[in-house]
Design an enzyme around this catalytic site. Structure first.
Site, mmCIF file in Angstrom:
data_model
loop_
_atom_site.group_PDB
_atom_site.id
_atom_site.type_symbol
_atom_site.label_atom_id
_atom_site.label_comp_id
_atom_site.label_asym_id
_atom_site.label_seq_id
_atom_site.Cartn_x
_atom_site.Cartn_y
_atom_site.Cartn_z
ATOM 1 N N ASP A 54 -10.046 3.058 6.118
ATOM 2 C CA ASP A 54 -9.251 2.001 6.723
ATOM 3 C C ASP A 54 -7.809 2.190 6.237
ATOM 4 O O ASP A 54 -7.515 3.051 5.408
ATOM 5 C CB ASP A 54 -9.811 0.610 6.405
ATOM 6 C CG ASP A 54 -9.386 -0.420 7.462
ATOM 7 O OD1 ASP A 54 -8.403 -0.151 8.197
ATOM 8 O OD2 ASP A 54 -10.012 -1.480 7.566
ATOM 9 N N TRP A 55 -6.934 1.380 6.786
ATOM 10 C CA TRP A 55 -5.484 1.505 6.550
ATOM 11 C C TRP A 55 -5.189 1.530 5.043
ATOM 12 O O TRP A 55 -5.400 0.524 4.351
ATOM 13 C CB TRP A 55 -4.796 0.327 7.224
ATOM 14 C CG TRP A 55 -3.315 0.310 7.179
ATOM 15 C CD1 TRP A 55 -2.538 -0.044 6.113
ATOM 16 C CD2 TRP A 55 -2.417 0.633 8.241
ATOM 17 N NE1 TRP A 55 -1.210 0.037 6.442
ATOM 18 C CE2 TRP A 55 -1.107 0.443 7.744
ATOM 19 C CE3 TRP A 55 -2.580 1.064 9.557
ATOM 20 C CZ2 TRP A 55 0.029 0.665 8.531
ATOM 21 C CZ3 TRP A 55 -1.454 1.280 10.332
ATOM 22 C CH2 TRP A 55 -0.174 1.086 9.825
#
Ligand code: BGC
Length: 724
Positions: A248-249
């Site tokens: 994820d980011w």
């Protein structure tokens, strides 16, 4: 490939921001592409713009490997559908598939290859803001919706230029964050992980989802981005998942915050060794890992495997053969917001609405309901209507409820915003709303949360209506006028003060581009509401997390307060509205229960069927629901689990026979042995119109125990409808 080129393939950069797509694509980025330093961009869009970037990758980099262009296309690209929780409320996988299909057609026409959807995290805590992004609380139900969305996005052949790579996210137990706080730890049992949080992922993998995204959070102190047991042993090992896993980011970098590593390079090594193939945005793989790769044969092997998976995703999309297949500006112009897409969005929005109560039969409204006061700022809040993750959705494209009712009712409509969702209410504005209500024969009160009160990092400690909305609602209800409440929300809410005697409440969620027509069509009875709640509505925040499938306990909740039982003293034991609840303008009778066998043997099936008759004078949809319970097993089993549902349209006075066919493996649970087992013995089943409106019951036996390789909730129940 050089080490740098390999690591470049594993590097996903932000090409812009959600609200400023492409904004970071400057000359330095073109140079990065030429140098083979990037494998994918997210938050980019546009057939023409991306064609140039792709051309540079293919023609001007040494290896000519095409780029992957990604975005969060979650409930529509330009034509916005209801938010995912609303799509789930259709209780029809066909609607979820349609919404995903239309989103894929539009997104791919804008040059995108990859969407970060569907979010299939189980959400049982209404405080968690991201409950809006998923399909609710129930593992079997979310698994079925996950499959449908994967099919919708990916179609039958990912190399077609209108299909998009789907991402099952956020793998692990992202929805189990403590206290409903986003990003927070999941401290859950192995059983809960395997039976509740993982089934939708198993289903998505089984359906061919091309990629998985790992969750930000940790499970019992192990951040998922570095969870080798979960990623290598389970996902890559037991499940044999060959697809692409993306972080994820910044979640690789955040391993430092988790406190499991000190340096960027250590973070990168942990993630690579956990087979996180592509790194979203922190840039560690490309910038910090070259030395470690050269020095460690183990990391080298991991990198090679990850590069292969990235290249395979590009291959599946057909990009090596036709890197510009997704870049046709004429198609982009033609498909965006087409009448066909708007019609699909309207249909799904209509079908997403849940009639919570209609005590006095106020709905449907007469064609000429007299003078109507439309109250509430949300009635005209086009931005809220398209919800969070709006991709390229534009408020200007939205037909608001105010606009639709103005057209439909003309001079008979008076509108007053009354109050917004933030800050202090303005007493003057509320007084104007009250006067408008008093002058009318009927009030339509549009209340709830705005779009920005749910979604990522939008957890709330209190799921009550925002204070100014409560104030407005109290004042309007006090007029004594007949009030239809339209609730806009991205989460289950505490419905105080709306949920009073004689109330009429329609949950509209955030319905999308076609909000106005969809709500009006339901209010005026052009369509009968048929949506159902994919997540229970607790009565009060203090009941959260609240969900149907809890264990019975040694002292099951008892309404009698003189008994010591598993309950709160100050509220009833039930939720305000149960999973699967939703009323209709029609009424339905259930009869003719039949089961094909009393013994479900290994290798066999059982078909459970019933007749559903529409006893009213209007055509409508009923959602027939099948629940099961294993009353005695090696470990306690949930009091109620879903194993089938079917939304069926039944014309006035007609009957449909709905048949569910199940396998013994669908009763398998995570046994003490660490395997999925279904014990020999009785299984009880219940068929009804909601989890708390059961009409028919029965049971059958499993004569012998069964060992399965998947959680029962992840498997598909076959549904047949006779009499159409
Ligand atoms: C979210 C993901 C999303 C990603 C890219 C993250 O903050 O958790 O769901 O796909 O951003 O926008």
């Amino acid at each position: 490939m050089t080490t740098a080129e390999k690591l470049g393939q594993l590097n996903q950069m932000a090409g812009g921001r959600q609200i400023a797509l492409n904004s970071r694509i400057n000359e330095a980025e073109y140079d990065r592409v030429r140098a083979g330093g990037v494998g994918s961009y997210l938050h980019v869009a546009g057939a023409e713009f991306l064609a140039e970037l792709q051309r540079v990758a293919v023609e001007e980099s040494r290896l000519g490997i095409p780029l992957l262009f990604a975005m969060d296309v979650v409930h529509g690209y330009r034509t916005m559908f209801p938010v995912p929780l609303g799509i789930a409320a259709t209780f029809d996988p066909a609607d979820a598939e349609l919404a995903a299909r239309v989103a894929a057609v539009e997104a791919t026409s804008a040059g995108l290859h990859w969407t970060f959807a569907p979010m299939i995290d189980i959400a049982r805590d209404a405080r968690w803001g991201r409950i809006v992004e998923g399909a609710g609380e129930e593992p079997f139900f979310v698994s079925a919706m996950a499959r449908a969305q994967v099919r919708g996005y990916q179609g039958t052949d990912l190399s077609h230029s209108d299909t998009i790579l789907a991402t099952a996210k956020h793998f692990g137990a992202y929805g189990a964050g403590a206290g409903g706080r986003d990003y927070d730890s999941a401290d859950i049992s192995e059983r809960t992980l395997y039976e509740v949080y993982l089934p939708p992922f198993w289903a998505a993998a089984d359906e061919g989802a091309g990629s998985f995204m790992v969750a930000f959070n940790d499970i019992g102190g192990v951040p998922t981005t570095a969870n080798r047991a979960l990623l290598n042993d389970l996902l890559r090992g037991s499940w044999d998942y060959q697809g692409l896993v993306v972080s994820d980011w910044n979640s690789v970098l955040e391993l430092i915050n988790h406190g499991v590593v000190e340096t960027r390079a250590e973070a990168g090594a942990l993630a690579l060794l956990a087979s996180v193939d592509m790194e979203m945005t922190s840039g560690i793989y490309a910038a910090d890992m070259a030395e470690a790769v050269e020095a460690s044969p183990e990391i080298q092997v991991a990198v090679d495997a990850s590069v292969l998976r990235v290249l395979m995703a590009k291959e599946r999309l057909g990009l090596f053969d036709a890197p510009l297949a997704y870049n046709d500006p004429a198609r982009e112009a033609a498909v965006m917001l087409s009448p066909e897409h708007r019609a699909a969005a309207r249909q799904v929005a209509e079908r997403s609405m849940v009639l919570l109560r209609n005590d006095t039969g106020l709905l449907p409204l007469a064609d000429a309901p007299g003078r109507v006061a439309l109250i509430g700022a949300l009635a005209d809040d086009a931005r809220s209507m398209i919800g969070s993750w709006k991709a390229q959705g534009q408020p200007e494209d939205v037909t608001t409820l105010l606009a639709t009712l103005q057209e439909r009712l003309g001079d008979n409509l008076v509108y007053e915003p009354g109050a917004g969702t933030r800050g202090e209410a303005d007493p003057e504005a509320i007084a104007r709303a009250v006067r408008a209500a008093e002058s009318a024969d009927l009030v339509i009160l549009v209340t709830g949360e705005d779009y920005n009160l749910s979604g990522e990092a939008r957890s709330r400690s209190d799921i009550a209506l925002p204070a100014p909305q409560q104030e407005l609602a109290r004042a309007i209800l006090a007029t004594g006028k007949p009030v239809v409440t339209v609730l806009m929300t991205g989460r289950p809410l505490d419905l105080e003060p709306l949920d009073a005697d004689d109330a009429t409440i329609l949950v509209a969620w955030f319905p999308g581009t076609e909000t106005g027509p969809a709500i009006a069509n339901v209010l005026f009875g052009d369509v009968s509401p048929g949506g159902r709640l994919p997540a229970s509505f607790p009565r009060r925040t203090g009941q959260a997390p609240y969900f149907m499938g809890h264990y019975p306990t040694g002292r099951p909740a008892d309404p009698d307060l003189s008994k010591d039982s598993a309950r709160y003293m100050d509220i009833p034991i039930t939720p305000a509205y149960a999973f699967g609840h939703g009323l209709s303008y029609a009424s339905f009778e259930y009869s003719g229960l039949n089961q094909s066998t009393d013994e479900l043997v290994q290798g066999g099936t059982i078909t459970i069927s019933a007749d559903i008759t529409n006893t009213s004078g209007i055509d409508a949809d009923e959602v027939v629901q099948l629940y099961v319970r294993d009353p005695v097993a090696q470990v306690a089993r949930p009091v109620q689990e879903m194993r089938g549902f079917s939304r069926v349209t039944i014309p006035a006075g007609e009957t449909r026979r709905v048949a569910f066919t199940l396998l013994p493996e669908q009763f398998a649970y995570f046994a003490p042995s660490g395997r999925f087992e279904a014990d020999a013995g009785r299984i009880d089943f219940r068929i009804g119109s909601s989890s708390d409106d059961i009409r028919l019951t029965g049971s059958f036996d499993l004569p012998a125990s069964v060992i399965a390789d998947a959680p029962g909730a992840a498997l598909v129940t076959r549904v047949e409808i006779e009499g159409e």
